[in-house]
Design an enzyme around this catalytic site. Structure first.
Site, PDB file in Angstrom:
ATOM      1  N   ARG A   1     -20.994 -36.479 -55.984  1.00 14.71           N
ATOM      2  CA  ARG A   1     -20.181 -36.113 -57.107  1.00 14.71           C
ATOM      3  C   ARG A   1     -19.668 -37.382 -57.828  1.00 14.71           C
ATOM      4  O   ARG A   1     -18.681 -37.439 -58.429  1.00 14.71           O
ATOM      5  CB  ARG A   1     -19.101 -35.242 -56.878  1.00 14.71           C
ATOM      6  CG  ARG A   1     -19.344 -33.854 -56.060  1.00 14.71           C
ATOM      7  CD  ARG A   1     -20.171 -32.941 -57.186  1.00 14.71           C
ATOM      8  NE  ARG A   1     -20.508 -31.777 -56.563  1.00 14.71           N
ATOM      9  CZ  ARG A   1     -21.570 -31.542 -55.961  1.00 14.71           C
ATOM     10  NH1 ARG A   1     -22.459 -32.327 -55.998  1.00 14.71           N
ATOM     11  NH2 ARG A   1     -21.938 -30.336 -55.348  1.00 14.71           N
TER      12      ARG A   1
ATOM     13  N   SER B   1     -14.074 -26.799 -58.432  1.00 14.08           N
ATOM     14  CA  SER B   1     -13.596 -27.328 -57.181  1.00 14.08           C
ATOM     15  C   SER B   1     -12.698 -28.679 -57.519  1.00 14.08           C
ATOM     16  O   SER B   1     -13.077 -29.481 -58.078  1.00 14.08           O
ATOM     17  CB  SER B   1     -14.823 -27.802 -56.290  1.00 14.08           C
ATOM     18  OG  SER B   1     -15.567 -26.809 -55.994  1.00 14.08           O
TER      19      SER B   1
ATOM     20  N   GLU C   1     -12.143 -33.908 -56.753  1.00 12.42           N
ATOM     21  CA  GLU C   1     -13.274 -33.987 -57.487  1.00 12.42           C
ATOM     22  C   GLU C   1     -12.818 -33.852 -58.942  1.00 12.42           C
ATOM     23  O   GLU C   1     -13.539 -34.474 -59.836  1.00 12.42           O
ATOM     24  CB  GLU C   1     -14.138 -32.732 -57.188  1.00 12.42           C
ATOM     25  CG  GLU C   1     -15.469 -32.561 -57.910  1.00 12.42           C
ATOM     26  CD  GLU C   1     -16.395 -31.687 -57.243  1.00 12.42           C
ATOM     27  OE1 GLU C   1     -17.065 -30.875 -58.118  1.00 12.42           O
ATOM     28  OE2 GLU C   1     -16.381 -31.291 -56.071  1.00 12.42           O
TER      29      GLU C   1
END
Length: 288
Positions: free
Chosen positions: A162, A211, A281
């Site tokens: 990510r 998320s 995130e």
């Protein structure tokens, strides 16, 4: 310059979380040239300038943002050349995955339902269901830190979970992806299953930013948060989702501060109980 300009514009209208104060000025460029001109002008005049797509992975501050906020959604060109596709930074990633499926190309099934843009997806190496952007990316067109437009092959970019080395180092203008011919029925089936799983496990009925935390190695952030007892906990209008503990939802009037309080509380508690450091995130945009 044809791009749209708005002053004192609500940042909550630019965020999937529907949170944020007023932006001093927002600019929607219609092409790369407009974006580059405004970016360089702001840099020269030392005016704060920031670039966003659909605001699907950011938390805007309650205090708002000074300077110029640029929204890339007007950079939505999409050109196909066989299995190669060149897509502008503002093109919808979910739309691109659907385009690929309808053309009978495989490689972007994982992206069906991901709400961000191509540019944002590249910068954060977006992924789901075992797939990620880096697996299909070939080349990126950027504005570098010197204000020059250049093309970078994927091999010159470092990717992680990510994240990628372009974050805070460059402005993504375009991505080039290489897909493969596939079976249309199978592609549609995989995408339908991915979308059904997303709908069944994520609180898509309420404003959220996806998320909140990255999954730690070998574990799930959602499992840890639920095990720590945070599922369903509420501060003001912000709540740890009852459907998936790694989502924080906005019940209508949540503030950035309320979301941050939940985030910090979860991080501290999970560290204390399980010895695991949860990294976010989503990205909080500081007003300074």
């Amino acid at each position: 310059m044809k791009g749209r300009v708005e002053r004192q514009f609500p940042l909550k209208n630019l965020s999937t979380w529907r949170i944020g104060g007023l932006a001093e000025a927002v600019f929607w460029p219609e092409n790369e040239e407009e974006l580059l001109a405004v970016w360089l002008s702001c840099q020269e005049k030392e005016i704060p300038v920031r670039l966003f797509g659909r605001g699907s992975n950011v938390l805007f501050p309650d205090e708002g943002l000074t300077g110029v906020t640029i929204i890339s959604t007007g950079l939505a060109q999409c050109l196909w050349d066989g299995t190669l596709v060149r897509a502008g930074a503002g093109y919808s990633l979910a739309r691109l995955s659907l385009d690929a499926a309808e053309a009978g190309y495989t490689g972007l099934e994982f992206a069906r339902g991901i709400p961000g843009t191509v540019g944002g997806a590249i910068v954060m190496n977006a992924g789901a269901h075992g797939g990620s952007i880096q697996n299909v990316l070939v080349e990126v067109k950027i504005i570098n830190r010197q204000g020059k437009v250049e093309r970078l092959a994927k091999e010159h970019i470092d990717f992680g979970y990510r994240e990628c080395s372009l974050r805070d180092q460059a402005i993504v203008l375009e991505g080039v992806f290489c897909l493969k011919p596939g079976d249309l029925a199978m592609i549609r089936q995989i995408m339908s299953e991915n979308l059904d799983k997303r709908k069944g496990t994520q609180p898509l009925e309420l404003p959220n930013a996806g998320s909140v935390f990255r999954n730690p190695a070998g574990d799930s952030a959602g499992r840890l948060i639920e095990a720590a007892g945070w599922k369903g906990k509420t501060i003001g209008g912000a709540q740890v989702s009852l459907k998936h503990a790694n989502f924080i939802v906005n019940h209508g009037k949540a503030t950035a501060q309320e979301v941050l309080t939940l985030i910090h509380g979860i991080q501290t508690d999970v560290q204390t109980k399980f010895g695991v450091e949860l990294k976010t995130e989503v990205r909080y945009i500081s007003p300074n």
